[in-house]
Design an enzyme around this catalytic site. Sequence first.
Site, PDB file in Angstrom:
ATOM      1  N   GLU A 264      60.243  68.473  29.969  1.00 56.20           N
ATOM      2  CA  GLU A 264      59.240  68.321  28.907  1.00 56.20           C
ATOM      3  C   GLU A 264      59.667  67.240  27.928  1.00 56.20           C
ATOM      4  O   GLU A 264      60.831  67.225  27.521  1.00 56.20           O
ATOM      5  CB  GLU A 264      59.064  69.660  28.175  1.00 56.20           C
ATOM      6  N   HIS A 282      53.175  72.943  26.048  1.00 54.94           N
ATOM      7  CA  HIS A 282      54.073  74.033  25.630  1.00 54.94           C
ATOM      8  C   HIS A 282      53.678  74.547  24.231  1.00 54.94           C
ATOM      9  O   HIS A 282      54.474  74.501  23.280  1.00 54.94           O
ATOM     10  CB  HIS A 282      55.536  73.549  25.635  1.00 54.94           C
TER      11      HIS A 282
HETATM   12  P1  NAD Z   1      60.374  89.891  27.699  1.00 56.80           P
HETATM   13  O1  NAD Z   1      61.860  89.853  27.750  1.00 56.80           O
HETATM   14  O2  NAD Z   1      59.723  90.895  26.827  1.00 56.80           O
HETATM   15  O3  NAD Z   1      59.792  90.037  29.173  1.00 56.80           O
HETATM   16  C1  NAD Z   1      60.334  89.401  30.288  1.00 56.80           C
HETATM   17  C2  NAD Z   1      60.191  90.355  31.461  1.00 56.80           C
HETATM   18  O4  NAD Z   1      60.571  89.666  32.643  1.00 56.80           O
HETATM   19  C3  NAD Z   1      61.100  91.581  31.347  1.00 56.80           C
HETATM   20  O5  NAD Z   1      60.347  92.773  31.436  1.00 56.80           O
HETATM   21  C4  NAD Z   1      62.047  91.430  32.508  1.00 56.80           C
HETATM   22  O6  NAD Z   1      62.400  92.680  33.052  1.00 56.80           O
HETATM   23  C5  NAD Z   1      61.220  90.611  33.470  1.00 56.80           C
HETATM   24  N1  NAD Z   1      62.016  89.910  34.477  1.00 56.80           N
HETATM   25  C6  NAD Z   1      63.240  89.338  34.329  1.00 56.80           C
HETATM   26  N2  NAD Z   1      63.640  88.821  35.502  1.00 56.80           N
HETATM   27  C7  NAD Z   1      62.652  89.078  36.401  1.00 56.80           C
HETATM   28  C8  NAD Z   1      62.497  88.797  37.777  1.00 56.80           C
HETATM   29  N3  NAD Z   1      63.447  88.152  38.460  1.00 56.80           N
HETATM   30  N4  NAD Z   1      61.355  89.197  38.384  1.00 56.80           N
HETATM   31  C9  NAD Z   1      60.399  89.851  37.704  1.00 56.80           C
HETATM   32  N5  NAD Z   1      60.514  90.173  36.393  1.00 56.80           N
HETATM   33  C10 NAD Z   1      61.620  89.779  35.749  1.00 56.80           C
HETATM   34  O7  NAD Z   1      59.948  88.417  27.256  1.00 56.80           O
HETATM   35  P2  NAD Z   1      58.522  87.943  26.710  1.00 56.80           P
HETATM   36  O8  NAD Z   1      58.540  87.970  25.222  1.00 56.80           O
HETATM   37  O9  NAD Z   1      57.447  88.640  27.427  1.00 56.80           O
HETATM   38  O10 NAD Z   1      58.579  86.400  27.144  1.00 56.80           O
HETATM   39  C11 NAD Z   1      58.684  86.035  28.501  1.00 56.80           C
HETATM   40  C12 NAD Z   1      59.049  84.564  28.621  1.00 56.80           C
HETATM   41  O11 NAD Z   1      57.958  83.785  28.199  1.00 56.80           O
HETATM   42  C13 NAD Z   1      60.182  84.128  27.694  1.00 56.80           C
HETATM   43  O12 NAD Z   1      61.436  84.307  28.298  1.00 56.80           O
HETATM   44  C14 NAD Z   1      59.905  82.669  27.449  1.00 56.80           C
HETATM   45  O13 NAD Z   1      60.617  81.877  28.367  1.00 56.80           O
HETATM   46  C15 NAD Z   1      58.437  82.540  27.695  1.00 56.80           C
HETATM   47  N6  NAD Z   1      57.681  82.212  26.473  1.00 56.80           N
HETATM   48  C16 NAD Z   1      56.973  81.063  26.494  1.00 56.80           C
HETATM   49  C17 NAD Z   1      56.222  80.743  25.395  1.00 56.80           C
HETATM   50  C18 NAD Z   1      55.441  79.462  25.375  1.00 56.80           C
HETATM   51  O14 NAD Z   1      55.344  78.847  24.342  1.00 56.80           O
HETATM   52  N7  NAD Z   1      54.863  79.047  26.483  1.00 56.80           N
HETATM   53  C19 NAD Z   1      56.171  81.582  24.281  1.00 56.80           C
HETATM   54  C20 NAD Z   1      56.904  82.761  24.316  1.00 56.80           C
HETATM   55  C21 NAD Z   1      57.645  83.067  25.436  1.00 56.80           C
HETATM   56  C1  MLT Z   2      59.607  80.626  23.286  1.00 55.58           C
HETATM   57  O1  MLT Z   2      60.404  80.824  24.188  1.00 55.58           O
HETATM   58  O2  MLT Z   2      59.590  81.302  22.245  1.00 55.58           O
HETATM   59  C2  MLT Z   2      58.577  79.572  23.468  1.00 55.58           C
HETATM   60  O3  MLT Z   2      58.823  78.768  24.536  1.00 55.58           O
HETATM   61  C3  MLT Z   2      58.163  78.877  22.244  1.00 55.58           C
HETATM   62  C4  MLT Z   2      59.091  77.858  21.650  1.00 55.58           C
HETATM   63  O4  MLT Z   2      60.031  77.440  22.255  1.00 55.58           O
HETATM   64  O5  MLT Z   2      58.876  77.490  20.532  1.00 55.58           O
END
Ligand code: NAD
Ligand code: MLT
Length: 540
Positions: A264, A282
């Site tokens: 990115e 993102h």
């Molecule tokens: P979380 O920890 O609550 O949920 C992640 C889930 O994935 C957990 O329940 C875990 O058991 C599961 N998991 C882990 N490894 C796995 C596998 N191999 N197969 C299947 N399931 C598996 O996290 P969340 O708050 O739901 O966020 C998830 C992800 O989203 C974060 O880690 C982050 O990378 C991403 N995220 C992206 C943005 C964005 O801006 N696009 C924003 C927030 C989070």
């Molecule tokens: C996160 O993991 O919280 C998201 O990717 C958002 C960010 O990086 O700001």
Amino acid sequence: MDKFKILITDHISEEGIKILESSKDVDVCIKSGIEASELKGIIGDYDAIITRSRTEITKDILANSGRLKIIGRAGVGLDNVDIEEASRKNIIVMNAPTGNTIAATELTIALILSAARKIPEAVNSVKKGEWDRKRFLGIQLYEKTLGIIGLGRIGSNLAIRARSFGMKIVAYDPYIKKENATSIGVTLLENLEELLSISDVVTIHTPLTNDTINMITKTEINKMKDGAILVNCARGKIINEDDLCEALVNKKLYAAALDVFSKEPPKNNRLLELENVVTTPHIGANTYEGQKGVAVIIAEQVLNALHGKAYANAVNLPFIKSLLPKIFQLYFELAEKMGKLMAQIIRGRIDEIRVKCVGKIFEEELDSQSDNHLLNYMPLTIASLKGFLEVIMTESVTYMNAPFFAKDRGITIYETKADKHERFTDIIFLLFKTDKEEKLVGGTVLNDEIPRIVVFDKFNLDIVPYGTYLYFRNYDRPGVIGSVGTILGKNNINIAGFGLSREKSGQAVAFVSVDNKLTNGVLEEILNIDGIIEAKIIEF
Ligand code: NAD
Ligand code: MLT
């Protein structure tokens, strides 16, 4: 007193900055967009750093970590932080996992709908003066199956909302309980293949880990339904972008919706040229509410940690000893003492440690397993590792770095539990295996709330592990104990307590608690007694 210095390296919401600046003993320095080379040179001048996903905190950056104590991640994903290296250096890594959940959930819904109805292309087309209704024939979500990979915070919130569209929802997440899924109307599947083969929309919500990197390649895409939609709002590297591109070009997939990329911003990425790719830069977490949420949470946590107060969401120290229930604090102390005992007695290079908790009070203890197992050992395991390692290592061992030092030494760790023990309601066992021998120690806390070691190999004991002990193993015959007493008396060493146990083989062990320090000279004399097999000075 010097002020705490906090460095902010990415754009975070004003609300968080105001909280930091309102603390009189804190200097805040904002360098949004700072390059790695500059960061490496200055990171050691700060007590805490606050980042978002742009800033990579690598081993190289941490080489000069200086006074750095805290890495605060204003968001969820920690794939940009070398947690292991930070832990080795006793730097707390914390995130703000709840602040942007709803923002990311809502963007996922927006992307699913955009891909299903080709909204971005339709918008562009109308703005160009076209009116082509036939080209924008979409698919509806009603009665379709949504497959969620990773049913954590975002995955669950998405499931709850997707139900209102009349979708059938299935999930794959090997780390959650079935009840957590069924309670929100989701069918938890045993394997990823099944999810891929029955879902019309597949959406990824796992962290980026060694297990999830490249989780979706050509092989997995081929198992998906023809004409399915693939959505990724988690991390770009979870999908193989070349394989996805091929599947979109040859129309195996109807569309993909991507908020994240392997690199990115994406450069020379063929996915950006495809009409059936909906994409955003993102921005999953980018709502006013989401950004305020993560910034406030991380600012408060960082200040609390700097001020020595309790803080949440430290990912490399998943517990705070003082916040554990009283009974666990006692077991925690006991486990550390048991580890210490083993380090002073066992011979050889340690290969394996087995931690076993028996009793109802430990029922919940092993339920915290997740993708990063090393950071999710039971507190009791971590305490015993610390107790063991601090005796055998010169480096300073903490609860944070102990699991990593154990890993460096190639120690395999197993955690198990059982319901019942024939003598004690609750008891913990540590079994240590080396290249030379294996030894077992068991400890319990009775109603008097005093931690006790009650099992040592085949011997039943009752010793309270504090202060100095003389430990010896001997042939069970007359005169040995008397000779030990004589030597201690002659050397002016007062015996405070005597724990003795023998077993059928004709051997006995003794733990003699003494009021004075034992010298190697005294130990030498005891080892010379006829009938003594081994003797050690134990400091708890
Ligand atoms: P979380 O920890 O609550 O949920 C992640 C889930 O994935 C957990 O329940 C875990 O058991 C599961 N998991 C882990 N490894 C796995 C596998 N191999 N197969 C299947 N399931 C598996 O996290 P969340 O708050 O739901 O966020 C998830 C992800 O989203 C974060 O880690 C982050 O990378 C991403 N995220 C992206 C943005 C964005 O801006 N696009 C924003 C927030 C989070
Ligand atoms: C996160 O993991 O919280 C998201 O990717 C958002 C960010 O990086 O700001």
